[in-house]
Design an enzyme around this catalytic site. Structure first.
Site, PDB file in Angstrom:
ATOM      1  N   ILE A  67      37.710  39.706  36.993  1.00 38.60           N
ATOM      2  CA  ILE A  67      37.716  39.235  38.372  1.00 38.60           C
ATOM      3  C   ILE A  67      36.280  39.230  38.886  1.00 38.60           C
ATOM      4  CG2 ILE A  67      38.066  41.524  39.396  1.00 38.60           C
ATOM      5  CD1 ILE A  67      40.056  40.141  41.382  1.00 38.60           C
ATOM      6  N   CYS A  68      35.978  38.312  39.774  1.00 40.66           N
ATOM      7  CA  CYS A  68      34.670  38.270  40.436  1.00 40.66           C
ATOM      8  C   CYS A  68      34.934  37.930  41.899  1.00 40.66           C
ATOM      9  CB  CYS A  68      33.737  37.273  39.753  1.00 40.66           C
ATOM     10  SG  CYS A  68      34.345  35.576  39.788  1.00 40.66           S
ATOM     11  N   LYS A  69      34.034  37.216  42.522  1.00 44.19           N
ATOM     12  CA  LYS A  69      34.238  36.866  43.928  1.00 44.19           C
ATOM     13  C   LYS A  69      35.254  35.727  44.057  1.00 44.19           C
ATOM     14  CE  LYS A  69      31.937  35.321  48.127  1.00 44.19           C
ATOM     15  NZ  LYS A  69      30.688  34.914  48.749  1.00 44.19           N
ATOM     16  N   GLY A  71      35.940  33.401  41.010  1.00 42.19           N
ATOM     17  CA  GLY A  71      36.441  32.934  39.714  1.00 42.19           C
ATOM     18  C   GLY A  71      35.394  32.499  38.712  1.00 42.19           C
ATOM     19  N   THR A  96      38.315  38.010  43.872  1.00 40.03           N
ATOM     20  CA  THR A  96      38.577  39.032  44.892  1.00 40.03           C
ATOM     21  C   THR A  96      38.909  38.391  46.241  1.00 40.03           C
ATOM     22  OG1 THR A  96      37.081  40.529  43.731  1.00 40.03           O
ATOM     23  CG2 THR A  96      37.631  41.109  45.992  1.00 40.03           C
TER      24      THR A  96
END
Length: 183
Positions: A67-69, A71, A96
């Site tokens: 997961i990141c901010k 994608g 996220t």
């Protein structure tokens, strides 16, 4: 390369059902500190070592979720893992941001200026500075604006931003004291 995805709701339901869920958050420590999924472990993309990440897994057969901010960095981490021969990886759709917007549990901490905003501020400042110096000091300074513009084009084409990588290492983007990794 095709990267499998999972929605935040599906991942949450998997976790709630008791399935083993290993979630790696590849954002910077400052972004992670600001808001993160409560069971995520922070391994920033610029420090992402496939061997170390896969060594720490409970079982090599269990999937690894990234997961990141929003994608993009999660997809890059999935591709790194796939290139190393690890195929059981999934990127959380929308990152996220989507997790938080779905109303799923997050841990909130100290607010920070996002890395994306920092890049826009730095790039804009350098372009204005290069243009002003080019107009008033020497036309050679226009090269600074051209260099920044070329960097932005490169970032758009490759989805890799050199300026963001440099800014992520700046002191104001570091978390001091407690470790940024969770569980």
């Amino acid at each position: 390369m095709s990267v499998s995805t999972i929605s935040p709701q599906q991942l949450f339901e998997l976790r709630q059902s008791g399935q083993p869920v290993e979630l790696i958050d590849v954002r910077t420590p400052v972004e992670y500190r600001e808001v993160h999924v409560e069971f995520a472990r922070n391994v920033p993309l610029d420090q992402f070592d496939v061997r170390k990440v896969t060594e720490q897994k409970a079982s090599q057969n269990d999937p690894l979720y990234l997961i990141c901010k929003s994608g993009g960095r999660g997809r890059q981490a999935c591709e790194k893992l796939q290139n190393a021969g690890y195929s059981n990886v999934m990127n959380v759709e929308g990152g996220t941001q989507a997790w938080d917007q779905a109303g799923l549990p997050v841990v909130r901490g100290k607010k920070a200026v996002s890395l994306e905003r920092q890049v826009r501020i730095a790039a804009g400042t350098l372009v204005v500075l290069g243009t002003a110096l080019g107009a008033f000091v020497s036309p050679y300074w226009l090269g600074l604006s051209a260099f920044v513009g070329a960097g932005l084009v490169f970032a758009g084409v490759t989805d890799t931003c050199g300026m963001a990588m440099i800014l992520a290492r700046m002191p104001w983007n570091q978390v001091t004291g407690a470790s940024c990794s969770a569980k």
